[in-house]
Scaffold this motif. Structure first.
Motif, PDB file in Angstrom:
ATOM      1  N   THR A  66      34.765  31.207  45.440  1.00 15.83           N
ATOM      2  CA  THR A  66      35.350  31.675  43.943  1.00 15.83           C
ATOM      3  C   THR A  66      36.651  31.982  44.033  1.00 15.83           C
ATOM      4  OG1 THR A  66      33.055  32.648  43.223  1.00 15.83           O
ATOM      5  CG2 THR A  66      35.267  33.196  42.011  1.00 15.83           C
ATOM      6  N   THR A  67      37.761  31.325  43.121  1.00 16.11           N
ATOM      7  CA  THR A  67      39.321  31.584  43.315  1.00 16.11           C
ATOM      8  C   THR A  67      39.615  31.984  41.870  1.00 16.11           C
ATOM      9  OG1 THR A  67      39.360  30.273  45.121  1.00 16.11           O
ATOM     10  CG2 THR A  67      41.431  30.651  43.750  1.00 16.11           C
ATOM     11  N   VAL A 105      46.024  36.635  43.226  1.00 17.72           N
ATOM     12  CA  VAL A 105      45.100  35.924  43.521  1.00 17.72           C
ATOM     13  C   VAL A 105      44.154  36.475  44.367  1.00 17.72           C
ATOM     14  CG1 VAL A 105      46.288  35.705  45.813  1.00 17.72           C
ATOM     15  CG2 VAL A 105      44.630  34.030  45.127  1.00 17.72           C
ATOM     16  N   VAL A 106      42.591  36.053  43.700  1.00 14.67           N
ATOM     17  CA  VAL A 106      41.520  36.476  44.330  1.00 14.67           C
ATOM     18  C   VAL A 106      40.632  35.309  44.922  1.00 14.67           C
ATOM     19  CG1 VAL A 106      39.546  37.958  44.025  1.00 14.67           C
ATOM     20  CG2 VAL A 106      41.591  38.606  42.852  1.00 14.67           C
ATOM     21  N   SER A 107      40.467  35.171  46.197  1.00 10.01           N
ATOM     22  CA  SER A 107      39.590  33.970  46.617  1.00 10.01           C
ATOM     23  C   SER A 107      38.696  34.538  47.444  1.00 10.01           C
ATOM     24  CB  SER A 107      40.587  33.010  47.093  1.00 10.01           C
ATOM     25  OG  SER A 107      39.962  31.953  47.583  1.00 10.01           O
ATOM     26  N   ASP A 108      37.558  34.232  47.136  1.00  9.42           N
ATOM     27  CA  ASP A 108      36.244  34.315  48.023  1.00  9.42           C
ATOM     28  C   ASP A 108      35.415  33.312  48.405  1.00  9.42           C
ATOM     29  OD1 ASP A 108      36.119  37.525  47.926  1.00  9.42           O
ATOM     30  OD2 ASP A 108      35.447  37.465  46.003  1.00  9.42           O
ATOM     31  N   HIS A 109      35.255  33.046  49.734  1.00 11.41           N
ATOM     32  CA  HIS A 109      34.541  31.968  50.510  1.00 11.41           C
ATOM     33  C   HIS A 109      33.500  32.507  51.386  1.00 11.41           C
ATOM     34  CE1 HIS A 109      37.639  28.887  48.622  1.00 11.41           C
ATOM     35  NE2 HIS A 109      38.187  29.951  48.658  1.00 11.41           N
ATOM     36  N   GLY A 138      54.112  44.601  46.218  1.00 12.62           N
ATOM     37  CA  GLY A 138      52.895  43.894  46.203  1.00 12.62           C
ATOM     38  C   GLY A 138      52.536  43.879  47.648  1.00 12.62           C
ATOM     39  N   SER A 139      51.115  43.148  47.909  1.00 10.68           N
ATOM     40  CA  SER A 139      50.678  42.959  48.973  1.00 10.68           C
ATOM     41  C   SER A 139      49.640  41.802  49.030  1.00 10.68           C
ATOM     42  CB  SER A 139      49.728  44.011  49.233  1.00 10.68           C
ATOM     43  OG  SER A 139      48.626  44.253  48.317  1.00 10.68           O
ATOM     44  N   LEU A 140      49.455  41.196  50.076  1.00  3.92           N
ATOM     45  CA  LEU A 140      48.636  39.935  50.440  1.00  3.92           C
ATOM     46  C   LEU A 140      48.119  40.268  51.565  1.00  3.92           C
ATOM     47  CD1 LEU A 140      47.849  37.074  49.384  1.00  3.92           C
ATOM     48  CD2 LEU A 140      49.618  36.274  51.302  1.00  3.92           C
ATOM     49  N   ASP A 141      46.596  40.241  51.263  1.00  3.99           N
ATOM     50  CA  ASP A 141      45.491  40.704  52.368  1.00  3.99           C
ATOM     51  C   ASP A 141      44.473  39.612  52.775  1.00  3.99           C
ATOM     52  OD1 ASP A 141      46.292  43.407  53.208  1.00  3.99           O
ATOM     53  OD2 ASP A 141      46.093  43.498  51.099  1.00  3.99           O
ATOM     54  N   VAL A 381      34.759  39.470  42.228  1.00  7.23           N
ATOM     55  CA  VAL A 381      35.712  38.709  41.452  1.00  7.23           C
ATOM     56  C   VAL A 381      35.347  38.890  39.843  1.00  7.23           C
ATOM     57  CG1 VAL A 381      36.524  36.319  40.607  1.00  7.23           C
ATOM     58  CG2 VAL A 381      35.892  37.023  43.272  1.00  7.23           C
ATOM     59  N   ALA A 382      33.795  39.002  39.693  1.00  6.20           N
ATOM     60  CA  ALA A 382      33.506  39.134  38.253  1.00  6.20           C
ATOM     61  C   ALA A 382      33.989  40.725  37.767  1.00  6.20           C
ATOM     62  CB  ALA A 382      31.921  39.022  38.236  1.00  6.20           C
ATOM     63  N   ARG A 383      33.858  41.370  38.777  1.00  5.07           N
ATOM     64  CA  ARG A 383      34.147  43.066  38.541  1.00  5.07           C
ATOM     65  C   ARG A 383      35.729  42.808  38.182  1.00  5.07           C
ATOM     66  NH1 ARG A 383      31.702  44.750  42.298  1.00  5.07           N
ATOM     67  NH2 ARG A 383      33.227  45.596  43.707  1.00  5.07           N
TER      68      ARG A 383
END
Length: 548
Positions: A66-67, A105-109, A138-141, A381-383
């Protein structure tokens, strides 16, 4: 971060909501914009790397890819009666143009997860009262699984705006009281279930801090902070144990006398009195080394964990250590419409460890909303999208003011209490944040001479409260009012220094389309300071936020 930008957050949150429960960065807080209790004095038990997924929960990593991308841009124009507010300079009016491009950006794999929230805050002063600047925030993790249920890697970068002096104005960007810090983090670790009830973790967490845009002769330095951890945890059935070996090391660039290393070992016996209550006894030993000094002391204490219901929990640890008695008490609770959190810690800290170990800047309200929706939306992601919807519909800010982490090159002893609560009604919302943080210089026996060469003293007590009221006027219109009060009072080396700042912001938002929101507001600020004198400011602002 400015006060008007905190008001802007209620509109921009629809595009810039941070997944606050997952990331691991902390920024300074100013009245109107939330910040970083220092790292807890006593690690949670068992101590886990931030954001890790245990082998027991590794199946959660295998969710469908999900992205979610949310680029946006905000443009804000402000007319202020005093652009020099809080600087000690003569009052001067100015018109300020602020342009803030942002990307979430939110990306789950299956084997990696990415979270990012980054913006560039461009400020232009029409009359040149302050320096025109572009401020990164900001941040990127990244969280990844390299070997199935065994080897993991966390990595990230965080950029934030920080304050130097607690006794000057705490809102004006581009002044001599502000600088940019950037943290780079890499955290490889092993997390393995030896059997269903026995868990092994070995972690190496390295954080490098770089200082940019620091005023000349400010004496602010970056450095490196490391946390090495090895733990073995036997789940109590009803008896269990936890063995933890941990080493933390803070070293500053060009400041060899400011280092602090703590090597400790703890053995904890746990008894599960019920499926909701666990108590434990702690015994251990630690060796603390610093410039010209060393301390070796035993550790002993107690801990407990209680979950009275699905929405509430209390975790508490109290220990006797080399500095005295320390504790880490955390409580969460509420109902589907009411949520609160409380954190109370006492223990040693450093500027570098506080930057590395806190929560996401400006996200305490977002975190409460996330807890409200956890049962209803188990998918992160839905949350996150549901939290975004609540922020948009209610006009709530993503966060409220908390205590600052002011720079000091010495170790500190910190007693920090923070309480945040949120109540949602059909058309109204109420949010409040209260904090009290007492920070004092901390030197080991044999280090008394260092008190005379340190750049800054941290002897200071911060108290504050922020209250936000939101009203949904129509399906397209929101009204928000935020009242902020921040007091800083010095003692010891800083005796006689103090500041009191009060800010009131009222903002009206109108949704022109599903992707475009306009805002209009007013601001009033008052400052009483023994360092820069008294000043006040009145401002009006208007802007628009567009989500692509």
């Amino acid at each position: 971060m400015t006060v008007h930008r905190a008001a802007l957050a209620s509109a921009i949150a629809a595009a810039c909501v941070v997944i606050g429960h997952w990331s691991t960065a902390q920024a300074q807080t100013v009245p109107g914009a939330p910040a970083i209790p220092a790292i807890p004095a006593i690690p949670a038990t068992p101590l886990l790397p931030a954001g890790t997924a245990s082998g027991a929960a590794a199946e959660n990593l295998a969710s469908a890819p999900t992205t979610y991308l949310a680029p946006s841009v905000a443009v804000l124009a402000t007319g202020t009666s005093n652009a020099n507010f809080g600087t000690g300079l003569s009052p001067r009016s100015d018109a300020v143009l602020e342009v803030v491009p942002s990307l979430v950006v939110v990306s789950d794999h299956a084997h990696w997860h990415l979270r990012g929230n980054f913006s560039l805050d461009g400020l232009y002063y029409a009359r040149g009262t302050q320096t025109n600047r572009v401020l990164p925030i900001g941040s990127l993790d990244l969280r990844s699984e390299l070997v199935d249920r065994l080897l993991y890697l966390n990595a990230g970068v965080t950029s934030q705006q920080n304050l130097i002096n607690p006794y000057a104005g705490q809102q004006t960007p581009g002044t001599s009281n502000q600088y940019t810090s950037t943290q780079y983090r890499i955290n490889p670790y092993i997390d393995r279930l030896i059997n269903p009830d026995l868990r092994f973790i070995a972690s190496s967490d390295d954080i490098w801090t770089k200082i940019n845009s620091s005023p000349t002769n400010a004496g602010v330095f970056g450095g490196r902070y490391t946390v090495q951890t090895v733990s073995l945890d036997q789940r109590p059935l009803p008896w269990g144990y936890t063995l933890i070996a941990r080493q933390t090391d803070a070293t500053y660039t060009n400041l060899p006398f400011a280092s602090l290393k703590d090597t400790s070992f703890r053995a904890i016996g746990n008894d599960a009195l019920s499926d909701r209550l666990t108590l434990g006894l702690i015994g251990g030993y630690e060796r603390v080394t610093a410039f010209l000094a060393e301390e070796k002391k035993p550790i002993y204490g107690v801990r407990g964990s209680w979950q009275p219901n699905a929405l509430g929990n209390i975790d508490a640890t109290v220990e006797r250590r080399y500095f005295g008695t320390g504790w880490n008490i955390q409580a969460r609770g509420g109902s589907p419409l009411l949520r609160f959190s409380m954190n109370w810690t006492r223990g040693p800290s450093t500027y570098l460890s506080a930057l590395a170990g806190g929560g996401v800047p400006g996200s305490n309200i977002t975190t409460l909303l996330d807890g409200m929706l956890l049962a209803q939306y188990p998918d992160p992601v839905a949350r996150a999208q549901a939290v975004q919807g609540l922020l948009t519909n209610s006009g709530l800010p993503a966060g409220l003011s908390t205590a600052n982490n002011f720079y000091t090159s010495s170790a500190t002893l910190q007693n920090a209490l923070s309480i945040t609560a949120l109540l949602l009604r059909q058309r109204n919302s109420y949010a409040i944040s209260l904090y009290r943080t007492k920070t004092q210089d901390f030197f080991l026996p044999g280090q008394s001479l260092l008190q005379f060469v340190q750049t800054f003293s941290s002897d200071n007590t911060q108290t504050g409260v922020a209250f936000n009221y939101g009203r949904r006027l129509t399906p397209l219109d929101n009204l928000n009012v935020t009242l902020l009060r921040a007091n800083n009072s010095g003692f010891g080396f800083n005796a006689g220094l103090s500041s009191r700042q009060t800010s009131l912001v009222a903002q009206f938002d109108h949704q022109f389309s599903p992707r475009t929101t306009g805002l209009l507001g007013v601001r009033r600020q008052l400052l009483r300071s023994t360092l820069v004198g008294s000043s006040n400011e009145s401002a009006v602002f208007a802007g628009v936020v567009h989500r692509f």
